[in-house]
Design an enzyme around this catalytic site. Sequence first.
Site, short mmCIF file in Angstrom:
data_model
loop_
_atom_site.label_atom_id
_atom_site.label_comp_id
_atom_site.label_asym_id
_atom_site.label_seq_id
_atom_site.Cartn_x
_atom_site.Cartn_y
_atom_site.Cartn_z
N LYS A 59 0.78 -1.30 0.11
CA LYS A 59 0.22 0.03 -0.04
C LYS A 59 0.96 1.30 -0.18
O LYS A 59 1.77 1.55 0.85
CB LYS A 59 -0.80 0.10 1.33
CG LYS A 59 -1.85 1.12 1.13
CD LYS A 59 -2.66 1.40 2.48
CE LYS A 59 -1.83 2.75 2.97
NZ LYS A 59 -1.90 3.99 2.35
N THR B 150 5.65 7.02 14.39
CA THR B 150 5.87 6.19 15.43
C THR B 150 4.39 5.86 15.85
O THR B 150 4.18 4.83 16.45
CB THR B 150 6.70 6.84 16.60
OG1 THR B 150 8.04 6.91 16.08
CG2 THR B 150 6.77 6.25 17.82
N GLU C 215 9.31 15.18 16.21
CA GLU C 215 9.80 15.09 14.80
C GLU C 215 8.90 16.08 14.00
O GLU C 215 7.85 16.18 13.82
CB GLU C 215 9.59 13.61 14.32
CG GLU C 215 9.83 13.50 12.71
CD GLU C 215 9.74 12.01 12.30
OE1 GLU C 215 8.83 11.44 12.40
OE2 GLU C 215 10.76 11.62 11.76
N GLU D 293 9.87 0.74 10.60
CA GLU D 293 10.86 1.89 10.53
C GLU D 293 10.17 3.04 10.87
O GLU D 293 9.42 3.58 9.91
CB GLU D 293 11.48 1.96 9.27
CG GLU D 293 12.89 2.43 9.15
CD GLU D 293 12.66 3.90 8.55
OE1 GLU D 293 12.59 4.78 9.51
OE2 GLU D 293 12.69 4.03 7.51
P1 NDP Z 1 1.53 7.71 8.62
O1 NDP Z 1 2.32 6.94 9.85
O2 NDP Z 1 0.18 7.96 8.90
O3 NDP Z 1 1.85 7.16 7.18
C1 NDP Z 1 2.60 6.08 6.83
C2 NDP Z 1 1.82 4.87 6.14
O4 NDP Z 1 0.91 4.19 6.89
C3 NDP Z 1 1.08 5.67 4.94
O5 NDP Z 1 0.99 4.83 3.76
C4 NDP Z 1 -0.50 5.61 5.77
O6 NDP Z 1 -1.63 5.87 4.85
C5 NDP Z 1 -0.55 4.43 6.38
N1 NDP Z 1 -1.39 4.41 7.69
C6 NDP Z 1 -2.09 5.59 8.32
N2 NDP Z 1 -2.79 4.81 9.17
C7 NDP Z 1 -2.49 3.55 9.33
C8 NDP Z 1 -3.26 2.65 10.06
N3 NDP Z 1 -3.86 2.93 11.24
N4 NDP Z 1 -2.76 1.21 9.70
C9 NDP Z 1 -2.09 0.92 8.65
N5 NDP Z 1 -1.34 1.76 8.02
C10 NDP Z 1 -1.73 3.23 8.17
O7 NDP Z 1 2.39 9.22 8.58
P2 NDP Z 1 1.75 10.37 8.00
O8 NDP Z 1 1.60 10.60 6.87
O9 NDP Z 1 0.34 10.90 8.74
O10 NDP Z 1 2.75 11.67 8.79
C11 NDP Z 1 2.64 11.89 9.95
C12 NDP Z 1 4.25 12.08 10.57
O11 NDP Z 1 4.69 10.73 10.74
C13 NDP Z 1 5.05 12.96 9.75
O12 NDP Z 1 4.86 14.38 10.22
C14 NDP Z 1 6.45 12.31 10.44
O13 NDP Z 1 6.93 13.06 11.40
C15 NDP Z 1 6.07 10.80 10.61
N6 NDP Z 1 6.54 10.19 9.23
C16 NDP Z 1 7.74 9.41 9.39
C17 NDP Z 1 8.11 8.78 8.35
C18 NDP Z 1 9.44 8.03 8.36
O14 NDP Z 1 9.82 7.56 7.25
N7 NDP Z 1 9.66 7.32 9.43
C19 NDP Z 1 7.29 8.74 6.91
C20 NDP Z 1 6.28 9.44 7.09
C21 NDP Z 1 5.91 10.24 8.31
P3 NDP Z 1 -1.98 7.26 4.31
O15 NDP Z 1 -0.88 7.79 3.69
O16 NDP Z 1 -3.11 6.98 3.53
O17 NDP Z 1 -2.05 7.96 5.60
#
Ligand code: NDP
Length: 498
Positions: free
Chosen positions: A202, A256, A407, A276
């Site tokens: 996904k 996280t 973050e 991660e």
């Molecule tokens: P998320 O953790 O929500 O997104 C990461 C992935 O998980 C996306 O594909 C997201 O879908 C999906 N997802 C969201 N909710 C669920 C769930 N309940 N169960 C399974 N999968 C899920 O990050 P955000 O995009 O909301 O970003 C928020 C913050 O997270 C950022 O500001 C940053 O601080 C941190 N972040 C860290 C990352 C890293 O590389 N460590 C990468 C991205 C964000 P969808 O995109 O549709 O929400």
Amino acid sequence: MRVGGGFVAELDRQRHEVAAPGDWTYASAPESRDIVHIRDRYGYFIDGEWLEPAETYETIAPRDEEALAAVGQGTPADVGRAVAAARNAYADGWSSLPGSERAKYLFRIARLLQERSREFAVLESLNGGKPIKESRDVDLPLAAAHFFYYAGWADKLEYAFPNRRPRPVGVAGQIIPWNFPLLMLAWKLAPALACGNTVVLKPAETTPLTALLFCDILRQAELPPGVVNIVTGDGRTGAALVESEDVDKIAFTGSTEVGKAIQRQLAGTGKKLTLELGGKAANIVFDDAALDQAVEGIVNGIYFNQGHVCCAGSRLFVQESIYEPLVAKLERRLSTLRVGDPLDKNTDVGAINSAAQLDRIRELVASGVEEGAEIYQPPCVLPEKGYWFVPTVFTNVAQSYRIAQEEIFGPVLSVLTFRTPEEALEKANNTPYGLSAGVWTEKGSRILWMAQRLRAGVVWANTFNRFDPSSPFGGYKESGFGREGGLHGLEPYLRFDE
Ligand code: NDP
């Protein structure tokens, strides 16, 4: 002698007549987007076919909010179909295919990515907002390198894990974020396929397009149907994948908060999990470091990809004796960064990925000002449409401020100081995260002393943000567990029971 003297005098005269250029701004150098064909509407890629979605949403270009395409909002039933296709493909030959045959597919995918790299780079910048020079020179070469690297392991698993009978896990559910859409896809797919697993992936809600274009490559490579399935959608689609009973392993990269929720959900199910998650990396500069080099490393550490990097060097620790010259150099360097159109080849800092992320950055920056930190932003003209944030440096930051703890995931740096290596270490480790760190010093012994004590999965010395497929990447503490890349990156996709 006389002739030469006359020539020099003539040059002198001309030099005085021609005014020195007063404006050194770059002429725009936009990369053409004609190379990419974006369809109006995309379905799900399941069992080698495109499946029409019942519901869609629009994915946009963050540089100007242009609607790029309608993309499927995957339901639990869609996810179920994809998982069933992956299960069939697993049982129907992929898991028992000789490693040397699996390797051929991976090599093919790697070569096709190289051949079509400009097309993918343009689409990545368009849909995600990152500068074209980064998607062209970092994301795409590294994505291809990842497939090449794991293709090399596919027929050598028994040598990698001698006397342990490595076998595939089964169906892997993979959920990736929006900051490196294609690169994260490569990090996830390449080791999973090399080990003989099948996959349902996904992409992030805001950046699905390169994953959908990648389905073309899967077809070109003639990968058997069902080995890789891609279902787009928002967090609900990700949650459905985590809940799916017929998935044997979940690999997640993202926040996280969501990572913790997934871990709670999977506890006791026996499913394998790698997480991660976020970071708040310390970039530590000692007074014997080469300052100009360090400034380049600091800029790369936090402004690369608009700071949308989990291992970004977002906390800068500077030894007190060099604080003033370093901050002066840093601020001067900031004023030369070019912020603007991601498709312009001169751009250093592109668009913020989404309106939601821009709000999050603004909120945290406002909290920094409110808590008493001093803000520096270079003069900068931002485009009118789209999502933008000026590269920002905070000085006078206390450890307890939110900008030093949370973050931000944006182009925002917090500068703190230290006097001794012990103090630097204590402050650097004072975070719930532990993904990466940087150390700048000319002393090798100090680098080793610090690296042994920093609680971070990756420690860079006199450089930052260096990646290689052969090098494992992953975190401590709230930055997650499990490693991606290298030999270590194979293990999460293997079981060793008899
Ligand atoms: P998320 O953790 O929500 O997104 C990461 C992935 O998980 C996306 O594909 C997201 O879908 C999906 N997802 C969201 N909710 C669920 C769930 N309940 N169960 C399974 N999968 C899920 O990050 P955000 O995009 O909301 O970003 C928020 C913050 O997270 C950022 O500001 C940053 O601080 C941190 N972040 C860290 C990352 C890293 O590389 N460590 C990468 C991205 C964000 P969808 O995109 O549709 O929400």
